[in-house]
Every structure is written in C-alpha cells, then in structure tokens.
Design a protein around this motif. Structure first.
Motif, PDB file in Angstrom:
ATOM      1  N   TRP A 162     -54.775-109.113 -59.513  1.00 50.00           N
ATOM      2  CA  TRP A 162     -55.228-107.720 -59.467  1.00 50.00           C
ATOM      3  C   TRP A 162     -54.016-106.813 -59.346  1.00 50.00           C
ATOM      4  CZ3 TRP A 162     -54.864-103.627 -56.038  1.00 50.00           C
ATOM      5  CH2 TRP A 162     -55.784-102.575 -56.200  1.00 50.00           C
ATOM      6  N   SER A 163     -54.094-105.669 -59.994  1.00 52.75           N
ATOM      7  CA  SER A 163     -53.025-104.678 -59.928  1.00 52.75           C
ATOM      8  C   SER A 163     -53.616-103.339 -59.507  1.00 52.75           C
ATOM      9  CB  SER A 163     -52.374-104.541 -61.308  1.00 52.75           C
ATOM     10  OG  SER A 163     -51.565-103.388 -61.340  1.00 52.75           O
ATOM     11  N   PRO A 164     -52.875-102.541 -58.718  1.00 50.53           N
ATOM     12  CA  PRO A 164     -53.359-101.212 -58.343  1.00 50.53           C
ATOM     13  C   PRO A 164     -53.684-100.319 -59.544  1.00 50.53           C
ATOM     14  CG  PRO A 164     -51.508-101.822 -56.957  1.00 50.53           C
ATOM     15  CD  PRO A 164     -51.627-102.879 -58.043  1.00 50.53           C
ATOM     16  N   SER A 165     -53.164-100.647 -60.714  1.00 53.77           N
ATOM     17  CA  SER A 165     -53.463 -99.849 -61.914  1.00 53.77           C
ATOM     18  C   SER A 165     -54.951 -99.900 -62.256  1.00 53.77           C
ATOM     19  CB  SER A 165     -52.627-100.335 -63.103  1.00 53.77           C
ATOM     20  OG  SER A 165     -53.003-101.656 -63.450  1.00 53.77           O
ATOM     21  N   ARG A 166     -55.681-100.866 -61.703  1.00 52.17           N
ATOM     22  CA  ARG A 166     -57.131-100.949 -61.945  1.00 52.17           C
ATOM     23  C   ARG A 166     -57.876 -99.762 -61.351  1.00 52.17           C
ATOM     24  NH1 ARG A 166     -59.799-105.361 -63.921  1.00 52.17           N
ATOM     25  NH2 ARG A 166     -61.533-104.832 -62.580  1.00 52.17           N
ATOM     26  N   LEU A 167     -57.214 -99.014 -60.472  1.00 55.98           N
ATOM     27  CA  LEU A 167     -57.855 -97.860 -59.844  1.00 55.98           C
ATOM     28  C   LEU A 167     -57.581 -96.571 -60.606  1.00 55.98           C
ATOM     29  CD1 LEU A 167     -57.150 -98.712 -56.122  1.00 55.98           C
ATOM     30  CD2 LEU A 167     -59.236 -99.099 -57.437  1.00 55.98           C
ATOM     31  N   ALA A 168     -56.858 -96.649 -61.698  1.00 56.73           N
ATOM     32  CA  ALA A 168     -56.556 -95.453 -62.500  1.00 56.73           C
ATOM     33  C   ALA A 168     -57.798 -95.000 -63.261  1.00 56.73           C
ATOM     34  CB  ALA A 168     -55.422 -95.769 -63.477  1.00 56.73           C
ATOM     35  N   GLY A 169     -57.753 -93.793 -63.761  1.00 58.74           N
ATOM     36  CA  GLY A 169     -58.819 -93.286 -64.617  1.00 58.74           C
ATOM     37  C   GLY A 169     -60.125 -93.020 -63.902  1.00 58.74           C
ATOM     38  N   GLY A 170     -60.079 -92.436 -62.740  1.00 57.99           N
ATOM     39  CA  GLY A 170     -61.308 -92.074 -62.037  1.00 57.99           C
ATOM     40  C   GLY A 170     -61.814 -93.124 -61.081  1.00 57.99           C
ATOM     41  N   GLY A 171     -61.228 -94.318 -61.123  1.00 56.62           N
ATOM     42  CA  GLY A 171     -61.670 -95.376 -60.222  1.00 56.62           C
ATOM     43  C   GLY A 171     -61.489 -95.010 -58.764  1.00 56.62           C
ATOM     44  N   ALA A 172     -60.366 -94.377 -58.444  1.00 57.71           N
ATOM     45  CA  ALA A 172     -60.113 -93.999 -57.045  1.00 57.71           C
ATOM     46  C   ALA A 172     -61.125 -92.965 -56.566  1.00 57.71           C
ATOM     47  CB  ALA A 172     -58.691 -93.477 -56.882  1.00 57.71           C
ATOM     48  N   ALA A 173     -61.485 -92.011 -57.411  1.00 56.41           N
ATOM     49  CA  ALA A 173     -62.465 -90.982 -57.015  1.00 56.41           C
ATOM     50  C   ALA A 173     -63.827 -91.621 -56.707  1.00 56.41           C
ATOM     51  CB  ALA A 173     -62.601 -89.936 -58.107  1.00 56.41           C
ATOM     52  N   ARG A 174     -64.240 -92.588 -57.519  1.00 59.52           N
ATOM     53  CA  ARG A 174     -65.500 -93.294 -57.244  1.00 59.52           C
ATOM     54  C   ARG A 174     -65.424 -94.062 -55.933  1.00 59.52           C
ATOM     55  NH1 ARG A 174     -66.352 -97.210 -61.357  1.00 59.52           N
ATOM     56  NH2 ARG A 174     -64.267 -96.803 -62.045  1.00 59.52           N
ATOM     57  N   LEU A 175     -64.273 -94.650 -55.650  1.00 62.68           N
ATOM     58  CA  LEU A 175     -64.098 -95.390 -54.404  1.00 62.68           C
ATOM     59  C   LEU A 175     -64.155 -94.467 -53.196  1.00 62.68           C
ATOM     60  CD1 LEU A 175     -61.258 -97.865 -55.390  1.00 62.68           C
ATOM     61  CD2 LEU A 175     -63.678 -98.337 -55.114  1.00 62.68           C
ATOM     62  N   VAL A 176     -63.586 -93.289 -53.322  1.00 63.20           N
ATOM     63  CA  VAL A 176     -63.630 -92.334 -52.213  1.00 63.20           C
ATOM     64  C   VAL A 176     -65.080 -91.965 -51.911  1.00 63.20           C
ATOM     65  CG1 VAL A 176     -63.060 -89.962 -51.522  1.00 63.20           C
ATOM     66  CG2 VAL A 176     -61.313 -91.431 -52.555  1.00 63.20           C
ATOM     67  N   ARG A 177     -65.866 -91.687 -52.932  1.00 71.17           N
ATOM     68  CA  ARG A 177     -67.281 -91.363 -52.726  1.00 71.17           C
ATOM     69  C   ARG A 177     -68.016 -92.534 -52.071  1.00 71.17           C
ATOM     70  NH1 ARG A 177     -66.502 -89.088 -57.804  1.00 71.17           N
ATOM     71  NH2 ARG A 177     -67.518 -90.815 -58.861  1.00 71.17           N
ATOM     72  N   ALA A 178     -67.758 -93.739 -52.547  1.00 66.20           N
ATOM     73  CA  ALA A 178     -68.412 -94.920 -51.970  1.00 66.20           C
ATOM     74  C   ALA A 178     -67.978 -95.128 -50.526  1.00 66.20           C
ATOM     75  CB  ALA A 178     -68.101 -96.158 -52.803  1.00 66.20           C
ATOM     76  N   ALA A 179     -66.700 -94.955 -50.246  1.00 62.51           N
ATOM     77  CA  ALA A 179     -66.192 -95.137 -48.883  1.00 62.51           C
ATOM     78  C   ALA A 179     -66.855 -94.153 -47.929  1.00 62.51           C
ATOM     79  CB  ALA A 179     -64.676 -94.959 -48.856  1.00 62.51           C
ATOM     80  N   ARG A 180     -66.989 -92.919 -48.349  1.00 63.61           N
ATOM     81  CA  ARG A 180     -67.640 -91.913 -47.499  1.00 63.61           C
ATOM     82  C   ARG A 180     -69.100 -92.287 -47.251  1.00 63.61           C
ATOM     83  NH1 ARG A 180     -64.896 -87.033 -50.665  1.00 63.61           N
ATOM     84  NH2 ARG A 180     -62.996 -86.892 -49.424  1.00 63.61           N
TER      85      ARG A 180
END
Length: 149
Positions: free
Chosen positions: A116-134
């Motif tokens: 796995w590479s942190p690049s997998r969170l590019a392209g909106g992935g991080a924003a979806r994770l933030v919503r899920a985390a909240r």
C-alpha cells in the motif's frame, strides 16, 4: 496530557485531516519505522493493514494520545484490526514500544497482492476518509471498513 499512549500510525492516519477528525484535535507526528511488518493494500479499500513479514519495513509516524483518544481510534479501526504493542524505530535511531493496529489473522483474506502507498488517498480519497472518521467517532460506530472505503 497525563500518561500519553504512543501509537504508531502507518496508513490513513498519516493524513493530518483524518487524524484530526478522529482525535478531534490536531496531533503532532514524529517519523518512525516498524520493522518486521509489511503494509499491504486491502482489496476494495483505500486502507492498508500491516502483517508480520520477515524483512518487512513499514514507514509511518508516532503520535501521543490520551486514553480517550485511543478509544476513539479503536472504534475507527474496527474489528478487522487488533491493537498490539510493537517496537518502532525513531528517526534518531532510538527503539521504543508503541501500540499499532495489526490486521487480524481471520481478516487476511482481505489482503491484496500489492503493498500500500499513501498515494492511494489522492483524488478525493482523503476527504471521504475525513467524513467517515467524523461519522464513526461521533456516532460511536465501529469501523472504517464498514463504510466501504
């Protein structure tokens, strides 16, 4: 913070906004490395898991958390992971004990054939994770994988 808990993070929690959403505060991260474990992609997910692997090296970071924050992190990580003590190496070469989330043996069928590479969170992935985390931490729900991320 009295008696902080050292936690090694290696995947989505390396993204400051995701960690802040789970902890409900910004957290300083210190570069660290976990030897003897490989960070692997999970099929159908943006998240990784770590599993023991001889010669494996997982780059990540160390965070200092309160017990309350650790419980929030436990909910976020869900039942596919088990929090375990591990030895990590800091950038200055010191080795310390920290907690990290290791993929459960019964969940190894989720492992993809690639690291796995942190690049997998590019392209909106991080924003979806933030919503899920909240959502997960606010509702006391269990699990990021239940969100299909």
């Amino acid at each position: 913070m009295t008696h902080p808990v050292r936690v090694f993070v290696y995947g989505s929690l390396l993204v400051a906004a995701v960690l802040r959403a789970v902890l409900r505060r910004p957290a300083a991260l210190q570069a660290a490395r976990l030897d003897g474990y490989a960070r692997r992609a999970l099929r159908g997910s943006t998240f990784p898991g770590v599993v023991r692997r001889s010669g494996g090296i997982t780059e990540g970071a160390l965070a200092l958390l309160s017990v309350r924050e650790l419980r929030r992190l436990d909910r976020f990580e869900d039942d596919h992971y088990r929090r375990r003590p591990v030895r990590v190496t800091l950038a200055d070469g010191r080795r310390i004990t920290a907690q990290t989330y290791v993929l459960e043996r019964r969940s190894r069928s989720l492992l993809a054939r690639r690291d796995w590479s942190p690049s997998r969170l590019a392209g909106g992935g991080a924003a979806r994770l933030v919503r899920a985390a909240r959502a997960v931490t606010a509702a006391g729900q269990s699990g990021k994988l239940a969100w299909g991320l």
